[in-house]
Design an enzyme around this catalytic site. Structure first.
Site, short mmCIF file in Angstrom:
data_model
loop_
_atom_site.label_atom_id
_atom_site.label_comp_id
_atom_site.label_asym_id
_atom_site.label_seq_id
_atom_site.Cartn_x
_atom_site.Cartn_y
_atom_site.Cartn_z
N ASP A 84 4.61 -1.23 12.07
CA ASP A 84 4.10 -0.54 10.91
C ASP A 84 2.67 -0.13 11.26
OD1 ASP A 84 3.75 0.23 8.25
OD2 ASP A 84 2.84 -1.71 7.79
N PHE A 125 0.80 2.66 -10.96
CA PHE A 125 1.20 3.33 -9.73
C PHE A 125 2.65 3.00 -9.40
CE2 PHE A 125 1.83 3.39 -5.18
CZ PHE A 125 1.32 4.61 -4.84
N LYS A 159 -5.19 9.60 -10.19
CA LYS A 159 -5.57 9.41 -8.80
C LYS A 159 -4.28 9.24 -8.03
CE LYS A 159 -6.34 5.23 -7.55
NZ LYS A 159 -6.88 3.89 -7.66
N ARG A 211 5.95 9.32 7.72
CA ARG A 211 6.59 9.60 6.44
C ARG A 211 8.02 9.09 6.43
NH1 ARG A 211 3.96 14.77 3.80
NH2 ARG A 211 2.06 13.60 3.41
N ASP A 213 3.66 -5.71 7.72
CA ASP A 213 2.98 -6.61 6.80
C ASP A 213 3.38 -6.40 5.35
OD1 ASP A 213 1.70 -4.18 6.44
OD2 ASP A 213 -0.11 -5.17 5.73
#
Lengths: 326, 1259
Positions: B413, B626, B650, B874, B900
């Site tokens: 990652d 979010f 945001k 992506r 992680d």
């Protein structure tokens, strides 16, 4: 739940961190040359000693089966001629160094077959030779039942008269067998025979166990030396078993040169397993009986090591990288 | 409450039982039933709070443990053999004795299991007896009880810093705002505080809590392990329904912080709590080596079968050779002789028993013990220990340690794994103006936008403010300065802003050792310069505290760390921000640095201090949290002065840009948007994480309409998420762009070096990230995943056919590389670094899904194999695991995934080894992983050193174990030729059993745990040594057969040298067997001694100890065993033998002859030093300096082009390139319409150097 108080830090010890001081040998030609050379020379030395010792041991073996290549005792091959006595004559051109051991040898006799005697479960170790018509057999079991029963008498021919060579049957069995492992039942009224009351002799035996050696009452029962020797299972199908030692009188230092006659009571059948019987005179050294093999093996291996050290020297000369320092 | 009511409730409770099958859990207060028996308890069908993680009880231990152990094939085999011993016809020796090995193995395993279970039991007991307060109706107060007494439906009170005993629906909090903060570190490792609210309508005005009056029925979902999902509603007696969700739930195992006390009703207890449901034990995987071992065990079975067949046939033939029944062929106990054929058939089974040791059953136990030891050493490695979190490496999977040494592909990652996931605010673009650019000059007229922009930064988040007064473990000693001092210096907001931005950026630059572009710009107005100095002092502290107040912040260097600790201490305002995502914290700190200080946050109010000192308190009307679909969050506030309803949003640029209010009046907005987009692209290409900030002013009417819909959505229980999302999407439209931010996610320490080392070790590193293309590519460059000279192919298309051709086309370019990769397979050493150009591949998630749809996987793999690195951007979590699966299954290689976050869980579970980084993003990755580390750099030592060691140790040990058994069993087999194939052993069975069980078992185990063929330093210095493990060089099919041959040779020697020595003598069976047994002991141990590469005192101890043990046991055994094995028994045989010189002569020569070939081959290998391992071992013997020199020489020999002299610090190159690209692109592109993703054609960007020249090939 985490324990907040104590730190989780691993111990910084040589063991935990796998940093223990270690000897890390790198095998390479350079270091092994002296090793090979030393080992090789030592082996050659041992080999020579063994070989010489082995050469000095005298062995006289005579097959008396009576069939095949053996000429002795052919008259006794027929199992119907019982008892059968035959003679085996031989002559010694020089002194046969004493003490001389007299062995009988059996070949193709698999005393080590599982179930025959060894490695059989104790509970059934005697079956099917445990009872004879519901009477306990003593000693029981197939080993005892098939005990070797040829007997030998040795004569020296001195001026055409037969002079008996005394054969010493004492202490031919292992000390531990005689003193610890085997025990006679306690004598009843000073009689061993009474102690064996209620038992019968093994099927193949001519005499009961308490009457094995009529000449020496102490050599009877389970403590009969010949019986003890027989009961110690041989490792291989071709084996010797010690019969007597010649240690007494004028023969203590060996059998002098001359003609001898061995009188054999031919009882033991070997035809049913295509076996062979022989009788062996041998003397011993510090390394036991005659054995050329070990000496030769040492000599060969030793030479091989010396050769290897030479090869390694070449390899070392050719491939050694200069930055190696030993 | 009247008794009648109680009675009706009881009936209710009685009737409710069948409802258990429902999808919801229904529960009511326990209080009315307080003293009733369990039978009448309403919530009795739910688990109570006492936990039991033990597998066994005292009574069930023996049957259950045995049952589990017999699930193993190996043990079953052993038991069948043991049973066979009891079949009389098989004629086995001593069936009782045959049981000893299996019993010892079972007992050993049982003791291990029992000990583990006992530890669990103790932990459970400790937990169960922790104190907590439960409300009692009798006492009219909370009484102290134990955790185990908590039941569903109880009212439990928790006070500050107390651990929550069960999952509790929050009904009361001492906080006037009805919030309660919890720290979930125990649960998911996140140390930031989470805010929980009491269920709506339960805020008692007087702050007291009276559980007696709680008469609602709670409906909530069934227990699940999803930490982020919880919903339900309260059915009030007045038929009103109140919804609640995860923000109302206190989770077991969390700690209450910043709140004096909180109370609520228990909804899940014990094993049904989310914490317990998430707590799965260690996982069991089967390693590659073990799979190989299993096939070789099958070979052993085949060998055993053949040998037994030979035995059976031999017995049959042997019996047939006799003309008559010989005296030594025993009849059965009934004096009957069975036919030779049948005897032969029985003999087959006797042989199975005799030769059973050929199947190395104890191998499995040994392997398990070795792995325990290996894991002990891995977890004890101080280099893998992280000071700051006080955590070691966790080995969660216990049996795949050796797989660490065989990895060929690493899938990593990016965020949080390669990078620190510790955000630093770097740049911003406000109203289309890139902040630090000189041309932007004067921007006083933009002040309103600036105001909005920074307000949005401060407000639009879920950051929790904690202050010094609140009980948190931070210390705040006196701070000398006056916090308001700097405000006095300020004349103009704008100029101050400007100065602060400059100094801030400069400060950041120097702090992170980045040559910031800012310094190269010679502009600085004299005014700002003069005011710079005193502001800077303040800013230094501001910044450093902003960086370090985040408690989860980590830093590897201790000195650096202590410096930052001081930063924490000197916080002027005593403010700490605790954010759910590090980006948010970074933004709030940035806003604070400009004077917009977030002072407090309550569910309905957020307080901000403006640079002028004024304090504004916004009423928070709603927070649209979010989520990954919307990729944005919004906060709806009422402006305290204008009373306007303002929405601050945001989110990811892609998410925001589409929602901008573009159709409308001004061209200006469009312009700003495109400018901002350009800046965003630049940020991205500099590896910054981008966020867009937007706002929208809502009319009162519109808000009211929306609010009512929202209300409705909130109180539904079914598909509430969708409804909430819909309402959110509905609101977030027609936004006005305020600006964009660029946040740097710094690389973790030593990432480039680690990746370089891994690559040198022959490991392919792929990075799979959800980030956008440019960000990912730049991180790839900065962590040296791609080199400056690499050719990088970028695959980005939607079209299947184009992709197909492109894959073919691109392969042509890699064609020359095919030749060298072929070479490397053939065995030329390391041509990768030196020859030809290297390739990198960048592929987008969209393209990737196309690859999978169009079945182009093989083509892609073919291409990817020639690439130095592959970067997938992506990609979704599912795609990540699909890629891992593809490589793993199609290329048949060992794969490792490291990540992680929760989005890496899939790939972690798919790979052969999953590694979790216990970082900022919670513990889900760690929970799913096999090993959990704290830093990416630890991977280097874990793989290169521990992986190599574990693999080489275990592989050699396994090989040795096979050898050992075959060698020993063959002795017995050869003897069969001399005992009529009757299954006799020439060695006493006790000694035979002891031989495997005691005399020769510990040295290989010690060898498997402790042998160290090459030192850690050399392994780290020469990563290519790792390749031996990758290619399974210690344990190949050939290795197995070679060692089998050696075993046959050695057993022949060990049998026939004694045989010829004793042939034709009066030797008895055990006297014959004793030297063989002794010789094979020496041979077997010395064979191991040849293989042992480093001799520590422990090695010596075990080897010498084993020999001594053998002699002592054999002597004692021979001395006491008078009637063990009649008629011929081992009594006094050892003593006799040891008094015989021939015994020693036989032992010496046999051992020498048996080991000579192996020894000579090892010597030649050591001399010719063809394998790098031997060379490396030679290096180990040198002194440290000499070794380092040699390693350098070695490396330069192997890869002359890769000399690390021209190494630029990756960070430097990063900032330089940023600079360069910034100017380049700003010159080259005028108003670029940059829609990176919407190109319908494939871009094959051959990027040489860091985008120095970009050529595009169109296919």
């Amino acid at each position: 739940m985490k324990n907040q108080g104590t730190t989780n830090r691993p111990d910084n010890t040589a063991f935990d961190q796998q940093r223990l001081p270690a000897w890390q040998p790198v095998l390479s030609a350079g270091i092994v040359i002296p090793g090979f050379l030393l080992v090789g020379l030592a082996f050659i030395g041992i080999g020579v000693a063994l070989f010489v010792t082995s050469r000095s041991i005298q062995v006289l073996e005579n097959d008396y089966t009576g069939t095949g290549s053996s000429v002795h005792c052919s008259e006794c091959v027929n199992p119907k001629t019982t008892p059968c006595t035959c003679q085996l004559n031989f002559s010694l051109s020089a002194l046969f160094q004493g003490p001389v051991f007299l062995y009988y040898g059996l070949s193709n006799y698999f005393q080590n077959v599982r179930g025959y005697g060894s490695l059989r479960r104790p509970s059934s170790s005697c079956a099917p030779y445990q009872y004879d018509q519901n009477t306990t057999i003593a000693p029981c079991g197939s080993v005892a039942n098939s005990m070797f029963n040829d007997t030998f008498t040795l004569y020296q021919l001195v001026n055409a008269t037969r002079k008996t060579v005394p054969l010493d049957g004492k202490g031919i069995a292992w000390w531990t067998d005689y003193n610890i492992k085997f025990r006679n039942p306690p004598e009843v009224d000073g009689s061993l025979a009474a102690a064996f009351n209620g038992t019968v002799k093994p099927v193949n035996w001519p005499k009961p166990v308490y009457d094995l050696d009529p000449t020496n009452p102490a050599n009877n029962g389970f403590l009969n030396q010949d019986f003890l020797v027989w009961m110690r299972t041989a490792a291989l199908p071709d084996f010797w078993k010690l019969y007597r030692r010649i240690t007494e009188g004028e023969y203590a230092s060996g059998l002098p040169a001359g003609n001898y006659t061995l009188e054999i009571q031919y009882n033991y059948p070997v035809a049913n397993f295509a076996g062979r019987k022989s009788v062996i005179f041998s003397n011993t050294s510090w390394m036991g009986g005659k054995n050329q093999f070990l000496g030769i093996a040492y000599l060969v291996t030793g030479s091989l090591c010396v050769v290897m050290s030479a090869v390694m020297l070449i390899v070392y000369a050719k491939f050694n990288s200069p930055d190696e320092d030993f | 409450m009247g008794s009648l009511e109680v009675w009706s409730l009881i009936k209710q409770g009685w009737r409710r039982k069948p409802e258990q099958e429902d999808k919801v859990r229904r529960l009511i207060s326990n209080l009315p039933y307080e003293d009733l028996r369990r039978k009448y308890q309403p919530n009795r069908q739910y688990a109570n709070n006492s936990i039991k993680t033990t597998k066994y009880t005292v009574w069930s231990f023996i049957p259950m443990n045995l049952f589990e152990q017999f699930h193993r094939f190996a043990n079953v085999y052993f038991v069948v053999i043991a049973m066979l011993n009891f079949v009389p016809i098989v004629n086995a020796f001593e069936p009782g004795v045959a049981l000893i090995p299996i019993c010892v193995i079972l007992i050993l395993t049982a003791i291990k299991d029992a000990w583990e279970d006992f530890r669990r039991y103790q932990a459970d007991k400790q937990l169960n007896n922790m104190p907590c307060s439960i409300y009692s109706r009798k006492e009219k107060d909370f009484v102290s009880k134990c955790w185990k007494d908590v039941r569903v439906g109880d009212f439990v009170k928790v006070v500050c810093n107390e651990v929550i005993p069960a999952d509790i629906l929050l009904l009361h909090s001492s906080d006037p705002n009805g919030v309660c903060h919890i720290e979930t570190a125990n649960l998911d490792g996140e140390t930031n505080l989470k805010q929980r609210q009491i269920v709506r309508g339960f805020a008692a005005p007087d702050g007291s809590f009276q559980p007696e009056y709680f008469s609602s029925i709670i409906y909530c979902e069934k227990p699940s392990n999803n930490l982020n999902r919880f919903k339900g509603y309260l059915d009030k007696p007045d038929k009103k329904k109140i919804g609640f969700g995860k923000e109302n739930l206190l989770l077991r195992g969390c700690t209450v912080r910043n709140t004096d006390e909180a109370a609520g009703i228990v909804v899940y207890a014990g094993h049904e709590t989310k914490a317990m449901l998430n707590n799965k034990g260690p996982r069991y995987k089967r390693s590659k080596l073990e799979r190989k071992v299993n096939t070789d065990v099958l070979f052993c079975v085949a060998l055993l079968f053949i040998m037994c067949l030979i035995g059976a046939l031999g017995y049959f033939i042997w019996l047939e050779t006799f003309p008559d029944i010989p005296p030594f062929v025993p009849p059965d106990s009934n004096n009957n002789y069975i036919s030779p054929a049948l005897s032969g058939f029985y003999m087959f089974f006797t042989m199975v028993i005799l030769l059973q040791v050929l199947i190395p059953i104890s191998l499995y136990v040994s392997i398990e013990l070795i792995k325990v030891g290996q894991i002990f050493f891995i977890t004890n490695d101080i280099d893998l220990y992280d000071e700051e979190t006080d955590s070691r490496i966790q080995c969660r999977a216990l049996n795949i340690t050796e797989d660490l040494g065989q990895i060929k592909y690493i899938f990593s990652d990016k965020t949080g794994t390669l990078t620190e996931n510790k955000m630093v605010f770097r740049r911003c673009s406000v109203m289309g103006i890139e902040y630090c650019h000189r041309e932007n000059g004067d921007h006083c007229n933009g002040s309103a936008s600036f105001m909005d922009f920074f307000l949005a930064l401060a407000i639009c988040n879920t950051v929790v403010v904690s202050t010094a007064m609140l009980p948190r473990q931070f210390r705040f000693p006196n701070f000398g300065g006056n916090p308001d001092k700097h405000n006095e210096n300020i004349q103009c907001l704008n100029s101050q802003l400007r100065c602060r931005l400059q100094s801030l950026l400069k400060r950041m630059g120097s702090l992170s050792h980045i040559v910031n572009s800012f310094q190269s710009i010679p502009e600085k107005s004299s005014k700002s310069r003069s005011s710079l100095k005193d502001v800077k002092e303040e800013e230094a502290e501001d910044y450093s505290d902003s960086g370090s107040n985040n408690p989860s912040r980590r830093n590897s260097s201790a000195s650096h760390h202590s410096e930052e600790e001081r930063g924490t201490v000197s916080d002027p305002n005593g403010l700490c921000y605790e954010a759910e995502s590090p980006d948010e914290a970074a933004l709030v700190y940035a806003a604070k640095a400009y004077g917009f200080t977030l002072l407090a946050r309550a569910p309905d109010r957020v307080t901000v201090r403006l640079p002028q000192g004024a304090v504004l308190s916004f009423e928070v009307l709603d927070t649209l949290a979010f989520d990954s679909t919307r990729k944005r969050m919004s906060v709806v506030v009422r402006h305290p002065i204008t009373r306007e309803v303002v929405i601050y949003t945001k989110g990811a640029d892609s998410a925001i840009m589409e929602l901008l209010d573009c159709h409308g009046r001004s061209n200006k907005r469009k312009k700003i948007a495109s400018k901002t987009q350009r800046h965003l692209d630049l940020y991205a290409s500099a590896g910054l994480r981008t966020l867009c900030i937007a706002k929208k002013v809502l009319s009162e009417q519109a808000y009211d309409d929306w609010a009512s819909i929202r209300q409705e959505a909130e109180s539904t229980i079914d598909n509430r998420e969708e409804l909430l999302m819909e309402t959110a999407v509905h609101l977030e439209t027609n936004l006005t762009l305020l600006g964009a931010t660029g946040i740097e996610d710094r690389l973790q320490d030593d990432v480039p070096a680690t990746i370089a080392a891994l690559r040198e070790a022959g490991i392919q590193v792929w990075v799979l990230t959800g980030d956008k293309n440019e960000t990912a590519v730049n991180i790839a460059y900065s962590c040296r995943l791609f080199n400056q000279g690499d050719m990088v192919f970028t695959l980005n298309t939607d079209s299947r056919s184009i992709l197909d051709c492109t894959l073919g086309e691109v392969r042509r370019y890699t064609a020359p590389s095919q030749s060298w990769s072929f070479q490397s397979i053939v065995g030329a050493v390391m041509p990768t670094e030196s020859t030809g150009p290297t390739f990198g591949l960048v592929i987008e998630g969209r393209t990737l899904s196309m690859v999978f749809e169009a079945h182009l996987q093989m083509k892609l793999l073919e291409l990817a194999r020639h690439c130095r690195s592959v970067l997938c951007c992506r990609v979704t979590p599912l795609q990540k695991s699909a890629v891992v699966k593809l490589v793993r299954n199609k290329l048949k290689v060992m794969t490792l995934s490291i990540g992680d976050g929760a989005n890496d869980v899939n790939m972690i579970q798919t790979a052969d080894i999953g590694i979790g980084i216990s970082g900022q993003e919670g513990m889900q990755a760690v929970m799913a992983s096999d090993f959990a580390i704290t830093h990416f750099k630890h991977l280097k030592k874990l793989l290169l050193v521990h992986g190599h060691w574990c693999y080489s140790r275990l592989a050699k040990m396994v090989i040795y174990f096979f050898y050992k058994n075959v060698m020993y069993v063959n002795l017995l087999f050869w003897y069969q030729f001399y005992c009529g194939f009757s299954g006799t052993a020439m060695i006493d069975y006790w000694l035979m059993i002891f031989f495997n069980l005691f005399f020769t078992s510990t040295p290989p185990i010690m060898f498997g745990i402790m042998d160290r063929d090459i030192s850690a330093e050399t392994l780290l210095g020469l990563p290519e040594l790792y390749k031996t493990g990758q290619n399974s060089e210690f344990y190949k099919r050939a290795t197995f057969w070679i060692v089998m041959l050696d075993a046959f040779y050695q057993s022949l020697v060990c049998f026939f040298i004694p045989y010829w020595t004793y042939q034709g003598s009066d030797i008895d069976i055990f006297t014959f067997g004793t030297p063989m047994n002794t010789v094979s002991l020496f041979t077997i141990l010395l064979h191991l001694a040849i293989e042992i590469k480093s001799w520590t005192a422990i090695h010596w101890g075990f080897m010498v100890g084993s020999v001594l043990l053998y002699f002592i046991v054999a002597l004692i055994f021979s001395a006491i065993c008078i009637n063990c094995n009649p008629p011929s028994n081992p009594y006094w045989i050892m003593e006799n033998q040891m008094a015989d010189p021939v015994f020693y002569l036989v032992c010496i020569i046999t051992t020498v002859v048996a080991l000579l070939p192996r020894y000579i081959i090892r010597v030649l290998q050591g001399t010719l030093a063809l394998s790098p391992l031997v060379q490396a071992r030679k290096l180990d013997r040198l002194s440290t300096e000499a070794r380092d020199q040699q390693i350098k020489n070695w490396k330069s020999q192997r890869s002359p082009s890769e000399v690390p002299t021209n190494l630029v610090s990756p960070v430097d190159s990063f900032s330089n390139s940023f600079e360069q690209s910034f100017y380049n692109s700003s010159l080259e592109r005028e108003m670029p319409d940059m829609q990176w993703d919407s190109n319908e054609e494939t871009q094959n960007t051959f990027s040489k150097g860091h985008r120095r020249s970009i050529s595009t090939m169109t296919v």
